[in-house]
Design an enzyme around this catalytic site. Sequence first.
Site, mmCIF file in Angstrom:
data_model
loop_
_atom_site.group_PDB
_atom_site.id
_atom_site.type_symbol
_atom_site.label_atom_id
_atom_site.label_comp_id
_atom_site.label_asym_id
_atom_site.label_seq_id
_atom_site.Cartn_x
_atom_site.Cartn_y
_atom_site.Cartn_z
ATOM 1 C CD GLU A 94 -2.626 1.694 0.379
ATOM 2 O OE1 GLU A 94 -3.144 2.831 0.455
ATOM 3 O OE2 GLU A 94 -2.863 0.908 -0.554
ATOM 4 C CG HIS A 97 -0.974 2.384 -4.798
ATOM 5 N ND1 HIS A 97 -1.005 2.347 -6.166
ATOM 6 C CD2 HIS A 97 -2.130 2.991 -4.415
ATOM 7 C CE1 HIS A 97 -2.124 2.902 -6.601
ATOM 8 N NE2 HIS A 97 -2.819 3.317 -5.559
ATOM 9 C CG HIS A 162 -8.527 5.711 -6.299
ATOM 10 N ND1 HIS A 162 -7.936 6.954 -6.331
ATOM 11 C CD2 HIS A 162 -7.539 4.835 -5.976
ATOM 12 C CE1 HIS A 162 -6.648 6.839 -6.046
ATOM 13 N NE2 HIS A 162 -6.384 5.569 -5.836
ATOM 14 C CG HIS A 276 -17.161 -6.691 -16.498
ATOM 15 N ND1 HIS A 276 -16.654 -5.549 -17.091
ATOM 16 C CD2 HIS A 276 -16.105 -7.552 -16.410
ATOM 17 C CE1 HIS A 276 -15.367 -5.711 -17.353
ATOM 18 N NE2 HIS A 276 -15.004 -6.911 -16.954
ATOM 19 C CG HIS A 334 -8.770 -8.645 -17.402
ATOM 20 N ND1 HIS A 334 -8.975 -8.985 -18.716
ATOM 21 C CD2 HIS A 334 -9.968 -8.170 -16.948
ATOM 22 C CE1 HIS A 334 -10.230 -8.741 -19.052
ATOM 23 N NE2 HIS A 334 -10.850 -8.233 -18.006
#
Length: 362
Positions: A94, A97, A162, A276, A334
């Site tokens: 985290e 990032h 986000h 989706h 992906h």
Amino acid sequence: MAITALIVALLPLSMAWISKDTSRYRKLVWIAVFLTFDLIVFGAFTRLTDSGLGCPDWPGCYGLANPFLAHEEIRAAEALQPTGPVTMVKAWIEMIHRYLAMAIGILIVAMLAVAWYRWRKSRQAAYSPGYPTFLFFFVCLQGAFGAWTVTLKLQPVIVTMHLLLGMGLLALLTWFGGRQDQLLRPASAMVARTRLATVRRLALLSGLVLLVQLFLGGWVSTNYATLACTEFPLCGGKIVPEMDFEHGFHLWRELGKTAAGHYLPFSALTAIHWVHRNFALVVVLVLGWTAARAWTMAPLRPVARAIVAVLALQALSGIATIYLSYPLLLAVLHNAGAAALVLLLTMLNYRAKFLDDAPAAQ
């Protein structure tokens, strides 16, 4: 935190400074594009490893600059819940990032400073400060959603926004890089204006279709609905399974809960996944047709080829993710494919626009 982010940003800033490119400013923009793509991919890794709450506060980790300093607090939390959400590994994922996101923010501030300085001195179009100023406010908004992602405990609509803002930042920076390229090497080509206008309309439509699919994909990921259907093309042995659209697509709710606070039914996750999956067919058809039309025009052919290749790989990786029960590497790839499509479609849009605006070759 700021010092750490500055240290991370020094390498790309140095690369731009020592570059032999005719425009260091242009180089800085494309480095920011590259790092933003990396940030989106690493953000997917952060989300897919459930590391979003690896440090449960923001911007630091237990109020400190890095997990080393917060060692005692992290170990205490890990002792209570060994699998997380707070563990030492997840805390570092985290925080890396966050460091990378802050470094990109510094690069955009550098663009803004250079643009204003050069614009006041030369008034050159390449340094017009309007666009980098907009980028600055956009990245601040993105940072705010990053903070809310943590403080609102991974609320799906916040995490999805986000993600969409991250993709938007990639598109904006790519467009800006294309603009810098065109200012240095103005386009001049013999192209059929009628066909070019058609490609421009299709490219814009493709962008809108991809935006919808990005939202749907983000909604699948943030609601952990990837394995709601474990077969393809059927879902639960049916073409149209039992689905709860009302709860599945109610936006403002906690993770795993309905708006009323009850546990989200499995049929809601099925609805999220099924929409989706089936909208992906629309994406393949629209983007495929756009790429086919662009392929017929030499200046646009390289981007069209790349779109076809990434689109095919993206479809295969999506299907493989279902059959292979959601392996981490494939899921990250992906997400990377989705970011690559955003980048390539942005390139197609700006190249078609600038070709259309450019004078025909004499």
